[in-house]
Design a protein around this motif. Sequence first.
Motif, PDB file in Angstrom:
ATOM      1  N   LYS A  43       0.263   8.747   0.732  1.00  0.00           N
ATOM      2  CA  LYS A  43      -0.454   8.367   1.857  1.00  0.00           C
ATOM      3  C   LYS A  43      -0.741   9.626   2.919  1.00  0.00           C
ATOM      4  O   LYS A  43       0.178  10.277   3.101  1.00  0.00           O
ATOM      5  CB  LYS A  43       0.088   7.269   2.790  1.00  0.00           C
ATOM      6  CG  LYS A  43      -0.444   7.040   4.029  1.00  0.00           C
ATOM      7  CD  LYS A  43       0.455   6.139   4.782  1.00  0.00           C
ATOM      8  CE  LYS A  43       0.032   5.901   6.447  1.00  0.00           C
ATOM      9  NZ  LYS A  43       1.019   4.891   6.901  1.00  0.00           N
ATOM     10  N   TYR A  84      -8.485   6.396  -1.281  1.00  0.00           N
ATOM     11  CA  TYR A  84      -8.841   4.945  -0.980  1.00  0.00           C
ATOM     12  C   TYR A  84      -8.394   4.648   0.443  1.00  0.00           C
ATOM     13  O   TYR A  84      -7.588   5.272   0.934  1.00  0.00           O
ATOM     14  CB  TYR A  84      -8.247   3.918  -1.962  1.00  0.00           C
ATOM     15  CG  TYR A  84      -8.650   4.159  -3.494  1.00  0.00           C
ATOM     16  CD1 TYR A  84      -9.831   3.449  -3.872  1.00  0.00           C
ATOM     17  CD2 TYR A  84      -8.080   4.943  -4.300  1.00  0.00           C
ATOM     18  CE1 TYR A  84     -10.310   3.674  -5.113  1.00  0.00           C
ATOM     19  CE2 TYR A  84      -8.517   5.268  -5.611  1.00  0.00           C
ATOM     20  CZ  TYR A  84      -9.480   4.430  -6.043  1.00  0.00           C
ATOM     21  OH  TYR A  84      -9.845   4.687  -7.376  1.00  0.00           O
ATOM     22  N   ASN A  85      -9.199   3.690   1.032  1.00  0.00           N
ATOM     23  CA  ASN A  85      -8.838   3.387   2.516  1.00  0.00           C
ATOM     24  C   ASN A  85      -7.890   2.304   2.616  1.00  0.00           C
ATOM     25  O   ASN A  85      -7.316   1.928   3.611  1.00  0.00           O
ATOM     26  CB  ASN A  85     -10.259   3.466   3.309  1.00  0.00           C
ATOM     27  CG  ASN A  85     -10.935   2.019   2.732  1.00  0.00           C
ATOM     28  OD1 ASN A  85     -10.323   1.105   1.801  1.00  0.00           O
ATOM     29  ND2 ASN A  85     -11.894   1.623   3.450  1.00  0.00           N
ATOM     30  N   SER A  86      -7.412   1.966   1.295  1.00  0.00           N
ATOM     31  CA  SER A  86      -6.428   0.745   1.326  1.00  0.00           C
ATOM     32  C   SER A  86      -5.077   1.021   0.370  1.00  0.00           C
ATOM     33  O   SER A  86      -5.683   1.569  -0.713  1.00  0.00           O
ATOM     34  CB  SER A  86      -7.191  -0.596   1.084  1.00  0.00           C
ATOM     35  OG  SER A  86      -6.531  -1.196   0.087  1.00  0.00           O
ATOM     36  N   GLN A  87      -4.121   1.056   0.869  1.00  0.00           N
ATOM     37  CA  GLN A  87      -2.883   1.347  -0.243  1.00  0.00           C
ATOM     38  C   GLN A  87      -3.107   0.401  -1.412  1.00  0.00           C
ATOM     39  O   GLN A  87      -2.677   0.705  -2.594  1.00  0.00           O
ATOM     40  CB  GLN A  87      -1.815   0.867   0.394  1.00  0.00           C
ATOM     41  CG  GLN A  87      -0.371   1.142  -0.458  1.00  0.00           C
ATOM     42  CD  GLN A  87       0.884   1.378   0.465  1.00  0.00           C
ATOM     43  OE1 GLN A  87       0.868   1.453   1.701  1.00  0.00           O
ATOM     44  NE2 GLN A  87       1.897   1.627  -0.489  1.00  0.00           N
ATOM     45  N   LYS A  89      -5.642  -0.934  -2.899  1.00  0.00           N
ATOM     46  CA  LYS A  89      -6.628  -0.358  -3.853  1.00  0.00           C
ATOM     47  C   LYS A  89      -6.125   0.812  -4.701  1.00  0.00           C
ATOM     48  O   LYS A  89      -6.372   0.977  -5.898  1.00  0.00           O
ATOM     49  CB  LYS A  89      -8.026   0.085  -3.084  1.00  0.00           C
ATOM     50  CG  LYS A  89      -9.009  -1.181  -2.707  1.00  0.00           C
ATOM     51  CD  LYS A  89     -10.074  -0.259  -1.915  1.00  0.00           C
ATOM     52  CE  LYS A  89     -10.843  -1.632  -1.196  1.00  0.00           C
ATOM     53  NZ  LYS A  89     -11.880  -1.158  -0.647  1.00  0.00           N
TER      54      LYS A  89
END
Length: 127
Positions: A43, A84-87, A89
Amino acid sequence: MSSYLDRISLLGLFFFLSCITFGPKKSEMQSVTGIIIKSYVEKKHKYRSVYKGHNDFYPRVEYEYEVDGKMYQAERIGFWNNAYNSQAKAETITNSYPVGKEVIVYYEKENPTKAFLEVEDDTSEED
């Protein structure tokens, strides 16, 4: 009128570039069996984002493989280093490569340190 033509030009450029591939192709690479040694999601906070608290999630996969009796380690999945903007994904990628899994590693014959898990399939089906 100029704005309309600019949009058409940009659209044409987009379609042209979408037809071009920049990554390595299977026919240009050698392959061996390797094993996944690390698989996790990293992240990273984007400090310059206009959205406060915006994060990017990078799937990280490390693997080892042997070429001509020499061991190598690499971490490239594909040609592009996708964020990615989502963990969730990013985890769909790392879940495909769990630690201990045997994988096919594609590497450059002249430079075995340059390796990928995913390359473009350019084989033709001509008979």
